[in-house]
Design a protein around this motif. Structure first.
Motif, PDB file in Angstrom:
ATOM      1  N   GLN A   1       1.910   7.833   3.624  1.00 43.15           N
ATOM      2  CA  GLN A   1       2.100   8.589   2.389  1.00 43.15           C
ATOM      3  C   GLN A   1       1.871  10.081   2.614  1.00 43.15           C
ATOM      4  N   ALA A   2       0.893  10.433   3.432  1.00 44.57           N
ATOM      5  CA  ALA A   2       0.634  11.843   3.731  1.00 44.57           C
ATOM      6  C   ALA A   2       1.825  12.465   4.453  1.00 44.57           C
ATOM      7  N   HIS A   3       2.438  11.696   5.343  1.00 45.13           N
ATOM      8  CA  HIS A   3       3.632  12.170   6.050  1.00 45.13           C
ATOM      9  C   HIS A   3       4.746  12.487   5.048  1.00 45.13           C
ATOM     10  N   ARG A   4       4.838  11.662   3.997  1.00 46.07           N
ATOM     11  CA  ARG A   4       5.842  11.872   2.942  1.00 46.07           C
ATOM     12  C   ARG A   4       5.421  12.946   1.942  1.00 46.07           C
ATOM     13  N   LYS A   5       4.180  13.402   2.055  1.00 42.02           N
ATOM     14  CA  LYS A   5       3.593  14.391   1.152  1.00 42.02           C
ATOM     15  C   LYS A   5       3.502  13.875  -0.286  1.00 42.02           C
ATOM     16  N   SER A   6       3.177  12.594  -0.394  1.00 40.39           N
ATOM     17  CA  SER A   6       3.053  11.957  -1.705  1.00 40.39           C
ATOM     18  C   SER A   6       1.989  10.869  -1.630  1.00 40.39           C
ATOM     19  N   VAL A   7       0.704  11.281  -1.600  1.00 42.00           N
ATOM     20  CA  VAL A   7      -0.389  10.322  -1.461  1.00 42.00           C
ATOM     21  C   VAL A   7      -0.817   9.837  -2.845  1.00 42.00           C
ATOM     22  N   THR A   8      -0.628   8.542  -3.075  1.00 38.09           N
ATOM     23  CA  THR A   8      -1.068   7.929  -4.326  1.00 38.09           C
ATOM     24  C   THR A   8      -2.216   6.956  -4.105  1.00 38.09           C
ATOM     25  N   LEU A   9      -2.448   6.568  -2.861  1.00 38.31           N
ATOM     26  CA  LEU A   9      -3.562   5.679  -2.549  1.00 38.31           C
ATOM     27  C   LEU A   9      -4.879   6.433  -2.686  1.00 38.31           C
ATOM     28  N   PRO A  10      -5.954   5.730  -3.071  1.00 39.49           N
ATOM     29  CA  PRO A  10      -7.267   6.386  -3.096  1.00 39.49           C
ATOM     30  C   PRO A  10      -7.635   6.894  -1.706  1.00 39.49           C
ATOM     31  N   ARG A  11      -8.339   8.016  -1.655  1.00 43.27           N
ATOM     32  CA  ARG A  11      -8.751   8.602  -0.376  1.00 43.27           C
ATOM     33  C   ARG A  11      -9.946   7.890   0.225  1.00 43.27           C
TER      34      ARG A  11
ATOM     35  N   PHE B   1       0.830  -1.202   0.000  1.00 41.87           N
ATOM     36  CA  PHE B   1       0.000   0.000   0.000  1.00 41.87           C
ATOM     37  C   PHE B   1       0.866   1.254   0.000  1.00 41.87           C
ATOM     38  N   VAL B   2       1.862   1.292   0.873  1.00 41.53           N
ATOM     39  CA  VAL B   2       2.738   2.462   0.953  1.00 41.53           C
ATOM     40  C   VAL B   2       3.452   2.680  -0.381  1.00 41.53           C
ATOM     41  N   GLY B   3       3.799   1.581  -1.048  1.00 40.65           N
ATOM     42  CA  GLY B   3       4.429   1.669  -2.359  1.00 40.65           C
ATOM     43  C   GLY B   3       3.466   2.007  -3.485  1.00 40.65           C
ATOM     44  N   GLY B   4       2.182   2.123  -3.168  1.00 37.49           N
ATOM     45  CA  GLY B   4       1.179   2.483  -4.162  1.00 37.49           C
ATOM     46  C   GLY B   4       0.632   1.305  -4.945  1.00 37.49           C
TER      47      GLY B   4
ATOM     48  N   PRO C   1      -8.113 -16.515   4.300  1.00 30.80           N
ATOM     49  CA  PRO C   1      -9.059 -17.445   4.942  1.00 30.80           C
ATOM     50  C   PRO C   1      -9.805 -16.788   6.107  1.00 30.80           C
ATOM     51  N   THR C   2     -10.981 -17.295   6.371  1.00 27.61           N
ATOM     52  CA  THR C   2     -11.807 -16.803   7.479  1.00 27.61           C
ATOM     53  C   THR C   2     -11.030 -16.885   8.794  1.00 27.61           C
ATOM     54  N   GLY C   3     -11.129 -15.824   9.580  1.00 29.26           N
ATOM     55  CA  GLY C   3     -10.510 -15.808  10.900  1.00 29.26           C
ATOM     56  C   GLY C   3      -9.100 -15.254  10.930  1.00 29.26           C
ATOM     57  N   LEU C   4      -8.557 -14.840   9.779  1.00 26.36           N
ATOM     58  CA  LEU C   4      -7.193 -14.299   9.771  1.00 26.36           C
ATOM     59  C   LEU C   4      -7.155 -12.782   9.629  1.00 26.36           C
ATOM     60  N   GLY C   5      -8.260 -12.127   9.884  1.00 27.35           N
ATOM     61  CA  GLY C   5      -8.248 -10.683   9.999  1.00 27.35           C
ATOM     62  C   GLY C   5      -8.400  -9.890   8.720  1.00 27.35           C
ATOM     63  N   LYS C   6      -9.272 -10.312   7.811  1.00 29.01           N
ATOM     64  CA  LYS C   6      -9.484  -9.549   6.572  1.00 29.01           C
ATOM     65  C   LYS C   6      -9.936  -8.121   6.849  1.00 29.01           C
ATOM     66  N   THR C   7     -10.731  -7.934   7.879  1.00 34.12           N
ATOM     67  CA  THR C   7     -11.234  -6.593   8.188  1.00 34.12           C
ATOM     68  C   THR C   7     -10.100  -5.646   8.555  1.00 34.12           C
ATOM     69  N   SER C   8      -8.936  -6.181   8.939  1.00 31.52           N
ATOM     70  CA  SER C   8      -7.805  -5.316   9.278  1.00 31.52           C
ATOM     71  C   SER C   8      -7.268  -4.566   8.065  1.00 31.52           C
ATOM     72  N   VAL C   9      -7.781  -4.875   6.887  1.00 31.83           N
ATOM     73  CA  VAL C   9      -7.424  -4.088   5.699  1.00 31.83           C
ATOM     74  C   VAL C   9      -7.793  -2.622   5.943  1.00 31.83           C
ATOM     75  N   LEU C  10      -8.839  -2.382   6.729  1.00 29.75           N
ATOM     76  CA  LEU C  10      -9.235  -1.007   7.056  1.00 29.75           C
ATOM     77  C   LEU C  10      -8.094  -0.272   7.762  1.00 29.75           C
ATOM     78  N   GLN C  11      -7.531  -0.891   8.801  1.00 29.79           N
ATOM     79  CA  GLN C  11      -6.442  -0.271   9.558  1.00 29.79           C
ATOM     80  C   GLN C  11      -5.187  -0.144   8.701  1.00 29.79           C
ATOM     81  N   ILE C  12      -4.885  -1.189   7.945  1.00 33.28           N
ATOM     82  CA  ILE C  12      -3.676  -1.189   7.125  1.00 33.28           C
ATOM     83  C   ILE C  12      -3.737  -0.076   6.090  1.00 33.28           C
ATOM     84  N   TRP C  13      -4.877   0.046   5.410  1.00 33.32           N
ATOM     85  CA  TRP C  13      -5.042   1.100   4.401  1.00 33.32           C
ATOM     86  C   TRP C  13      -4.892   2.490   5.027  1.00 33.32           C
TER      87      TRP C  13
END
Length: 193
Positions: A60-70, A29-32, A41-53
Motif C-alpha cells: 500500500q505504501a508503494h501505491r501511496k495509499s495506506v489504509t491499513l493500521p500502522r 489486507f492490500v484491499g483494506g 488450526p495450530t501448526g498452520l502458521g498463524k504467526t505469519s500474519v506478522l509478515q503478511i500484514w
C-alpha cells in the motif's frame, strides 16, 4: 512492493512458499479488508500474519495509499508464545532491514517512506514486546507513522486500552490507549476457518 511480488518476498523472509490462506489474507489486507478473526488450526502458521500484514503495508505504501493500521497488535494469552512471536517479529525486521536486493529492498523503501524521517538509518518497522518482566522498549511510541508490531499478553495490552497501563506513569495512559486502540472494527470473517 507490487502485489504480485508477495510470494517471492514471503519466501525470502520465511524460507517457504505461502499457503493458500496466506495469499488470500494478503490480498484482503492490500484491499483494506481486515478480518475480525483468523481462526487457523495450530501448526498452520498463524504467526505469519506478522509478515503478511507488513508486506501488505509495504504494498500500500508503494501505491501511496495506506489504509491499513500502522500498528499490528498481536495479543497472546501465554508468555512463551509472546516470546516466540517476538522472535518471529525480530527476524522479520532483520530481513526487511537487510533488504538483500530485489523485492525486500523495495519493501524496505516503501516502509521507510512512511517514517517521520525517511532518511534515518532506523529500522522501518518497530518491534515492541509488552509482557511482565520485560521493560517496554517504547519503539512503537517513537514514530506514529512507522509501522510497528506490538506483541503482548492480554493483561498488558488490555491495560493500555483501559487507560491503566503498567509502567510509563499516569501521564502516558491516554497516549498508550490512543496508539494501541487506533484502528477499525470489522465484523467476523469466516473465510479462514
Amino acid at each position: 512492493m507490487r502485489p504480485e511480488a508477495f510470494a517471492e518476498a514471503f519466501e525470502q523472509i520465511t524460507g517457504h512458499h505461502p499457503m493458500g490462506w496466506q495469499r488470500r489474507l494478503f490480498k484482503e489486507f492490500v484491499g483494506g479488508d481486515l478480518p475480525g478473526v483468523c481462526d487457523i488450526p495450530t501448526g498452520l502458521g498463524k504467526t505469519s500474519v506478522l509478515q503478511i500484514w507488513l508486506l501488505a503495508v509495504a504494498c500500500q505504501a508503494h501505491r501511496k495509499s495506506v489504509t491499513l493500521p500502522r500498528r499490528l497488535v498481536y495479543v497472546v494469552n501465554r508468555r512463551t508464545v509472546v516470546d516466540q512471536a517476538t522472535d518471529e517479529a525480530l527476524s522479520l525486521r532483520t530481513s526487511i532491514r537487510a533488504g538483500g536486493g530485489g523485492t525486500l529492498s523495495h519493501a524496505r523503501a516503501a516502509l521507510q517512506s512512511l517514517c517521520f524521517d525517511p532518511s534515518s538509518d532506523d529500522s522501518p518497522v518497530a518491534v515492541s514486546t509488552l509482557r511482565g518482566e520485560f521493560a517496554d522498549n517504547r519503539e512503537w511510541q517513537a514514530d506514529p507513522g512507522r509501522p510497528a508490531i506490538i506483541i503482548g499478553t492480554v493483561v498488558m495490552i488490555g491495560s493500555r486500552l483501559l487507560f491503566s497501563s503498567y509502567g510509563g506513569g499516569w501521564k502516558m495512559r491516554g497516549f498508550n490507549a490512543g496508539l494501541v486502540g487506533h484502528g477499525r472494527a470489522r465484523g467476523l470473517n469466516e473465510r479462514y476457518h
